[in-house]
Design an enzyme around this catalytic site. Structure first.
Site, PDB file in Angstrom:
ATOM      1  CG  HIS A  52     -81.202  40.693  65.017  1.00  0.00           C
ATOM      2  ND1 HIS A  52     -81.332  42.042  65.249  1.00  0.00           N
ATOM      3  CD2 HIS A  52     -82.464  40.234  64.822  1.00  0.00           C
ATOM      4  CE1 HIS A  52     -82.608  42.372  65.200  1.00  0.00           C
ATOM      5  NE2 HIS A  52     -83.320  41.296  64.929  1.00  0.00           N
ATOM      6  CG  HIS A  54     -86.659  37.406  63.718  1.00  0.00           C
ATOM      7  ND1 HIS A  54     -87.382  37.878  64.783  1.00  0.00           N
ATOM      8  CD2 HIS A  54     -85.830  38.423  63.361  1.00  0.00           C
ATOM      9  CE1 HIS A  54     -87.014  39.126  65.069  1.00  0.00           C
ATOM     10  NE2 HIS A  54     -86.081  39.483  64.208  1.00  0.00           N
ATOM     11  CG  LEU A  55     -83.616  30.631  63.557  1.00  0.00           C
ATOM     12  CD1 LEU A  55     -82.711  29.493  64.006  1.00  0.00           C
ATOM     13  CD2 LEU A  55     -83.296  31.000  62.116  1.00  0.00           C
ATOM     14  CG  ASN A  86     -90.308  38.214  66.744  1.00  0.00           C
ATOM     15  OD1 ASN A  86     -89.396  37.409  66.632  1.00  0.00           O
ATOM     16  ND2 ASN A  86     -90.619  39.075  65.790  1.00  0.00           N
ATOM     17  CG  HIS A 169     -87.303  46.912  67.258  1.00  0.00           C
ATOM     18  ND1 HIS A 169     -87.330  46.107  66.146  1.00  0.00           N
ATOM     19  CD2 HIS A 169     -87.877  48.083  66.886  1.00  0.00           C
ATOM     20  CE1 HIS A 169     -87.909  46.767  65.141  1.00  0.00           C
ATOM     21  NE2 HIS A 169     -88.247  47.975  65.565  1.00  0.00           N
ATOM     22  CG  HIS A 213     -82.813  46.319  63.616  1.00  0.00           C
ATOM     23  ND1 HIS A 213     -83.286  47.305  64.450  1.00  0.00           N
ATOM     24  CD2 HIS A 213     -83.609  45.246  63.838  1.00  0.00           C
ATOM     25  CE1 HIS A 213     -84.324  46.847  65.122  1.00  0.00           C
ATOM     26  NE2 HIS A 213     -84.537  45.610  64.771  1.00  0.00           N
ATOM     27  CG  ASP A 281     -83.848  42.029  61.692  1.00  0.00           C
ATOM     28  OD1 ASP A 281     -84.379  41.091  62.303  1.00  0.00           O
ATOM     29  OD2 ASP A 281     -84.393  43.133  61.545  1.00  0.00           O
TER      30      ASP A 281
HETATM   31  O1  DOR Z   1     -89.014  43.850  59.933  1.00  0.00           O
HETATM   32  C1  DOR Z   1     -88.977  43.229  60.975  1.00  0.00           C
HETATM   33  N1  DOR Z   1     -89.293  41.924  61.010  1.00  0.00           N
HETATM   34  N2  DOR Z   1     -88.630  43.865  62.088  1.00  0.00           N
HETATM   35  C2  DOR Z   1     -88.709  43.273  63.294  1.00  0.00           C
HETATM   36  O2  DOR Z   1     -88.430  43.905  64.294  1.00  0.00           O
HETATM   37  C3  DOR Z   1     -89.216  41.904  63.430  1.00  0.00           C
HETATM   38  C4  DOR Z   1     -89.042  41.154  62.180  1.00  0.00           C
HETATM   39  C5  DOR Z   1     -89.867  39.887  62.130  1.00  0.00           C
HETATM   40  O3  DOR Z   1     -89.835  39.151  63.129  1.00  0.00           O
HETATM   41  O4  DOR Z   1     -90.516  39.650  61.138  1.00  0.00           O
HETATM   42 ZN    ZN Z   2     -85.247  41.397  64.278  1.00  0.00          ZN
END
Ligand code: DOR
Ligand code: ZN
Length: 409
Positions: A52, A54-55, A86, A169, A213, A281
């Site tokens: 998990h 986010h790059l 995302n 999520h 999470h 995350d």
């Molecule tokens: O806090 C978060 N940040 N929750 C998420 O589900 C997405 C993530 C993000 O991409 O910044």
């Molecule tokens: Zn996430």
């Protein structure tokens, strides 16, 4: 190449052996002559997998990109990361997936997989793209990606291949809205309702779902009331709380789902034996974006050390880390050659000094965002060397080489 004097868990028992590597794979385990990397004094994990992260690439590369993000992964002890959809554009069409694949192919320096996003109507795109996993946002988070309705969620549950996981999520969109309107923030109720609804739908569809999470013991145990529901926890919900840490996090404290109270945090620890995976995350934002309310914390470079520190405090056994950060993610996400130290598996290793203490400093990290919610934490247990498919890429806690990351499918 040989890793000499490797101390690791083999079939549940502590072993001290040499590991022979050929062509990027483990070719034998035993006792071998010849020179190699000396692992004396270190503990050897299978290359860790973060399911998990986010790059941020494409579209948000001021926060992170595939190069900086995979460097952060290596530095934190991860040889494989699974990237969230995302981005801008979101990875919800075949075209967007192919575009992201191209970028990652050029920039990634650890192995990676790409999660695909579910929308209210992208069923034909999912079918055309044939992604290895599907991420479904039940409520609002960073970016506009959301599944939109329970009807759409149920349709994805029934149409997405049953042998691949759907990641949730789990925060109920309507509950978030009404709680926020009442000034109550995003309380655990939004999570509880989402877990109940998702479990019910998954039961009907007879499929595996994976709760990302999970923040409370209640949500985790509700999730686990069903055999085919898997539970991920994230380090920030286990090591930070609203009572304890809001003061110094100040305008950086926002994250979805939010940090919980100290009582809820300690209760979540009690659920760890039943938890399936750890996902950092890793959600980097610039400090400017944080000050404007952006939700998310960077996590790749602190996740493992936080758990090693917990091991040193005798509150977590080492095999728990091996299972939740390597073995289980590999099994759940169908990464056939990852997650184990055994003949035929990829020669990915994370070598740690269980005794070394270090202080977390945002300015020292590889992540482009340049800060961490764990600033100043003194942690015992540190990544010393990382080997990716037979290549020594981290030595003495620093990146010493870059090799091309490969997509794991
Ligand atoms: O806090 C978060 N940040 N929750 C998420 O589900 C997405 C993530 C993000 O991409 O910044
Ligand atoms: Zn996430």
């Amino acid at each position: 190449m040989i890793i000499k004097n490797a101390r690791f868990y083999q079939n549940g028992k502590l072993a001290n052996k040499d590991i022979q590597i050929e062509g990027g794979s483990i070719s034998a385990i035993g006792s071998f002559k010849g020179k190699g990397i000396d692992a004396s004094g270190l503990f050897v994990f299978p290359g860790l997998i973060d399911p998990h992260v986010h790059l941020r690439d494409p579209g948000l590369t001021q926060k992170e990109d595939f190069h900086s993000g995979t460097r952060a992964a290596l530095r934190g002890g991860f040889t494989t990361v699974l990237d969230m959809p995302n981005t801008i554009p979101p990875t919800t069409t075949k075209k967007a997936l192919l575009e992201k694949r191209k970028i990652a192919g050029k920039k990634a320096v650890c192995d990676y997989g790409l999660h695909f996003g579910a929308t209210k109507d992208n069923f034909s795109e999912v079918e055309a793209a044939k992604p290895p996993s599907l991420k479904l946002y039940m409520g609002e988070s960073t970016g506009s990606l959301q599944v939109g309705s329970y009807a759409a969620m149920e349709k994805h549950f029934s149409t997405f291949p049953k042998d691949k996981p759907i990641i949730l999520h789990a925060e109920d969109a309507d509950t978030i809205k009404s709680m926020e309107a009442a000034g109550l923030g995003r309380g655990p109720m939004a999570e509880r309702i989402a877990v109940l609804k998702a479990n019910e739908a998954a039961q009907k569809a007879k499929r595996v779902i994976y709760f990302a999470h999970t923040t409370t013991a209640e949500a985790a145990s509700l999730a686990k009331s069903r055999r085919d529901s898997l539970v991920e926890v994230s380090p920030h919900h286990l090591f930070l709380s609203t009572d304890k840490d809001l003061r110094y996090l100040r305008r950086r404290s926002n994250v979805y789902p939010p940090l919980r109270t100290e009582a809820q945090r300690t209760a979540l620890w009690k659920m760890l034996p039943r938890v399936d995976t750890v996902g950092s995350d890793h959600a980097p934002h610039t400090l400017e974006d944080k000050a404007a309310g952006a939700a998310g914390f960077p996590g790749l470079e602190t996740s493992l050390s936080l758990f090693l520190d917990a091991y040193n405090k005798s509150i977590l056994p080492l095999p728990w880390i091996v299972e939740r950060m390597a073995q289980n993610p590999a099994r759940i996400f169908n990464l056939k050659k990852k997650g184990q130290i055994a003949k035929g598996f990829d020669a990915d290793f994370t070598l740690v000094d269980l005794r070394e203490e270090w202080t977390v400093r945002g300015r020292d990290l590889e992540s482009r965002c340049g800060w961490t919610p764990f600033e100043g934490f003194r942690l015992k247990g540190r990544v010393k060397k990382v080997i990716l498919r037979g290549n020594l890429v981290v030595d003495d806690s620093k990146i010493v080489d870059e090799v091309k990351g490969e997509e794991v499918l």
